[in-house]
Design a protein around this motif. Sequence first.
Motif, PDB file in Angstrom:
ATOM      1  N   GLU A  60       0.830  -1.205   0.000  1.00  0.00           N
ATOM      2  CA  GLU A  60       0.000   0.000   0.000  1.00  0.00           C
ATOM      3  C   GLU A  60       0.871   1.265   0.000  1.00  0.00           C
ATOM      4  OE1 GLU A  60      -2.810   1.913   3.349  1.00  0.00           O
ATOM      5  OE2 GLU A  60      -3.410  -0.111   2.718  1.00  0.00           O
ATOM      6  N   ARG A  61       1.899   1.267   0.821  1.00  0.00           N
ATOM      7  CA  ARG A  61       2.770   2.443   0.916  1.00  0.00           C
ATOM      8  C   ARG A  61       3.641   2.595  -0.341  1.00  0.00           C
ATOM      9  NH1 ARG A  61       5.662   1.819   6.456  1.00  0.00           N
ATOM     10  NH2 ARG A  61       6.364   3.932   6.023  1.00  0.00           N
ATOM     11  N   LEU A  62       4.143   1.476  -0.874  1.00  0.00           N
ATOM     12  CA  LEU A  62       4.937   1.538  -2.107  1.00  0.00           C
ATOM     13  C   LEU A  62       4.053   1.931  -3.289  1.00  0.00           C
ATOM     14  CD1 LEU A  62       7.778   1.143  -3.271  1.00  0.00           C
ATOM     15  CD2 LEU A  62       7.195  -1.256  -3.684  1.00  0.00           C
ATOM     16  N   HIS A  63       2.817   1.490  -3.283  1.00  0.00           N
ATOM     17  CA  HIS A  63       1.842   1.873  -4.307  1.00  0.00           C
ATOM     18  C   HIS A  63       1.687   3.397  -4.331  1.00  0.00           C
ATOM     19  CE1 HIS A  63      -2.201   2.673  -5.883  1.00  0.00           C
ATOM     20  NE2 HIS A  63      -2.077   1.550  -6.577  1.00  0.00           N
ATOM     21  N   ALA A  64       1.472   3.991  -3.157  1.00  0.00           N
ATOM     22  CA  ALA A  64       1.296   5.450  -3.072  1.00  0.00           C
ATOM     23  C   ALA A  64       2.543   6.174  -3.581  1.00  0.00           C
ATOM     24  CB  ALA A  64       0.978   5.859  -1.638  1.00  0.00           C
ATOM     25  N   LEU A  65       3.720   5.687  -3.213  1.00  0.00           N
ATOM     26  CA  LEU A  65       4.965   6.304  -3.675  1.00  0.00           C
ATOM     27  C   LEU A  65       5.097   6.180  -5.190  1.00  0.00           C
ATOM     28  CD1 LEU A  65       7.813   7.485  -3.492  1.00  0.00           C
ATOM     29  CD2 LEU A  65       8.619   5.213  -2.777  1.00  0.00           C
ATOM     30  N   THR A  66       4.781   5.023  -5.729  1.00  0.00           N
ATOM     31  CA  THR A  66       4.910   4.788  -7.167  1.00  0.00           C
ATOM     32  C   THR A  66       3.955   5.676  -7.952  1.00  0.00           C
ATOM     33  OG1 THR A  66       5.573   2.526  -6.681  1.00  0.00           O
ATOM     34  CG2 THR A  66       4.942   2.997  -8.944  1.00  0.00           C
ATOM     35  N   VAL A  67       2.720   5.816  -7.474  1.00  0.00           N
ATOM     36  CA  VAL A  67       1.755   6.704  -8.134  1.00  0.00           C
ATOM     37  C   VAL A  67       2.275   8.138  -8.101  1.00  0.00           C
ATOM     38  CG1 VAL A  67      -0.561   7.715  -7.942  1.00  0.00           C
ATOM     39  CG2 VAL A  67      -0.259   5.239  -7.769  1.00  0.00           C
ATOM     40  N   LYS A  68       2.817   8.553  -6.968  1.00  0.00           N
ATOM     41  CA  LYS A  68       3.363   9.909  -6.845  1.00  0.00           C
ATOM     42  C   LYS A  68       4.485  10.143  -7.860  1.00  0.00           C
ATOM     43  CE  LYS A  68       6.098  11.207  -3.324  1.00  0.00           C
ATOM     44  NZ  LYS A  68       6.524  11.704  -1.983  1.00  0.00           N
ATOM     45  N   LEU A  69       5.397   9.193  -7.974  1.00  0.00           N
ATOM     46  CA  LEU A  69       6.501   9.336  -8.926  1.00  0.00           C
ATOM     47  C   LEU A  69       6.000   9.299 -10.363  1.00  0.00           C
ATOM     48  CD1 LEU A  69       9.248   7.166  -7.197  1.00  0.00           C
ATOM     49  CD2 LEU A  69       9.056   9.662  -7.220  1.00  0.00           C
ATOM     50  N   ALA A  70       5.016   8.445 -10.643  1.00  0.00           N
ATOM     51  CA  ALA A  70       4.464   8.348 -12.002  1.00  0.00           C
ATOM     52  C   ALA A  70       3.792   9.648 -12.415  1.00  0.00           C
ATOM     53  CB  ALA A  70       3.473   7.191 -12.092  1.00  0.00           C
ATOM     54  N   LYS A  71       3.287  10.404 -11.445  1.00  0.00           N
ATOM     55  CA  LYS A  71       2.652  11.695 -11.733  1.00  0.00           C
ATOM     56  C   LYS A  71       3.649  12.839 -11.767  1.00  0.00           C
ATOM     57  CE  LYS A  71      -1.928  10.626  -9.918  1.00  0.00           C
ATOM     58  NZ  LYS A  71      -2.928  10.949  -8.888  1.00  0.00           N
ATOM     59  N   GLY A  72       4.937  12.521 -11.654  1.00  0.00           N
ATOM     60  CA  GLY A  72       5.968  13.552 -11.739  1.00  0.00           C
ATOM     61  C   GLY A  72       6.441  14.086 -10.398  1.00  0.00           C
ATOM     62  N   GLY A  73       5.967  13.509  -9.311  1.00  0.00           N
ATOM     63  CA  GLY A  73       6.402  13.934  -7.982  1.00  0.00           C
ATOM     64  C   GLY A  73       7.818  13.490  -7.695  1.00  0.00           C
ATOM     65  N   SER A  74       8.310  13.871  -6.536  1.00  0.00           N
ATOM     66  CA  SER A  74       9.670  13.494  -6.167  1.00  0.00           C
ATOM     67  C   SER A  74       9.675  12.847  -4.786  1.00  0.00           C
ATOM     68  CB  SER A  74      10.595  14.709  -6.194  1.00  0.00           C
ATOM     69  OG  SER A  74      10.121  15.703  -5.308  1.00  0.00           O
ATOM     70  N   MET A  75      10.761  12.199  -4.481  1.00  0.00           N
ATOM     71  CA  MET A  75      10.933  11.495  -3.215  1.00  0.00           C
ATOM     72  C   MET A  75      11.079  12.509  -2.078  1.00  0.00           C
ATOM     73  SD  MET A  75      11.305   8.068  -3.850  1.00  0.00           S
ATOM     74  CE  MET A  75      12.317   7.429  -2.531  1.00  0.00           C
ATOM     75  N   ASP A  76      10.443  12.214  -0.941  1.00  0.00           N
ATOM     76  CA  ASP A  76      10.661  13.030   0.252  1.00  0.00           C
ATOM     77  C   ASP A  76      11.243  12.140   1.346  1.00  0.00           C
ATOM     78  OD1 ASP A  76       8.506  11.677   1.518  1.00  0.00           O
ATOM     79  OD2 ASP A  76       7.084  13.186   0.840  1.00  0.00           O
ATOM     80  N   GLU A  77      11.505  12.704   2.491  1.00  0.00           N
ATOM     81  CA  GLU A  77      12.176  11.972   3.571  1.00  0.00           C
ATOM     82  C   GLU A  77      11.398  10.717   3.980  1.00  0.00           C
ATOM     83  OE1 GLU A  77      15.122  10.819   5.876  1.00  0.00           O
ATOM     84  OE2 GLU A  77      15.234  12.583   4.586  1.00  0.00           O
ATOM     85  N   ALA A  78      10.078  10.803   4.042  1.00  0.00           N
ATOM     86  CA  ALA A  78       9.263   9.636   4.427  1.00  0.00           C
ATOM     87  C   ALA A  78       9.387   8.511   3.401  1.00  0.00           C
ATOM     88  CB  ALA A  78       7.798  10.048   4.593  1.00  0.00           C
TER      89      ALA A  78
END
Length: 188
Positions: A60-78
């Motif tokens: 679930e958490r990796l899914h949210a991160l992957t969707v964020k990156l796929a939308k052009g977002g970037s990695m944060d500390e969390a």
Amino acid sequence: METLWSDFLNSEWHDWRGSGRSEDRLEKPAWQERLLSEWQLTAPVPMPAEEALAMRDFRERLHALTVKLAKGGSMDEADWQLLNEQLALDAVSRRLSGEPGAVRLELVPVTEDWRHVRAEIAASFGETLLHGETARIRVCDNPDCRWFFYDDTRNRTKKYCDDKMCGNLMKVRRFRARKKADPPNPKG
């Protein structure tokens, strides 16, 4: 290109044809055996209940991160913390093998369990971040599919997890929508 992390995320299956059906394959022993076999990992099957909870939470958490990156977002500390928590679960030792001129250094897991599998999934995602480009992480453009993949095409334009299935289906849907929108052509 299929990766261990995308295979793991895609254990939450959605019918790409649009029936609305979905299936969580994570706890199915047949899916577990296929995942372990395909990625040359070892863990007990069936997965213990507490490990299933941990795997589902990580997915679930990796899914949210992957969707964020796929939308052009970037990695944060969390996000870094999520991956590092999973990597920290695993202990490995190093082993040399081969002969002079053809020596290999291997990382060998101390324990072969689902914690090791989660660490390998996190490492796979980390390898994508390290060697790939986050802009190549994709979610299939078929809204019914939701499959994750890494776009390894030269021009970075891959939209569908599979051009023959989702790509053709979406092409047919667009054609039918255009035909429906166009008024009939009277003859004569």
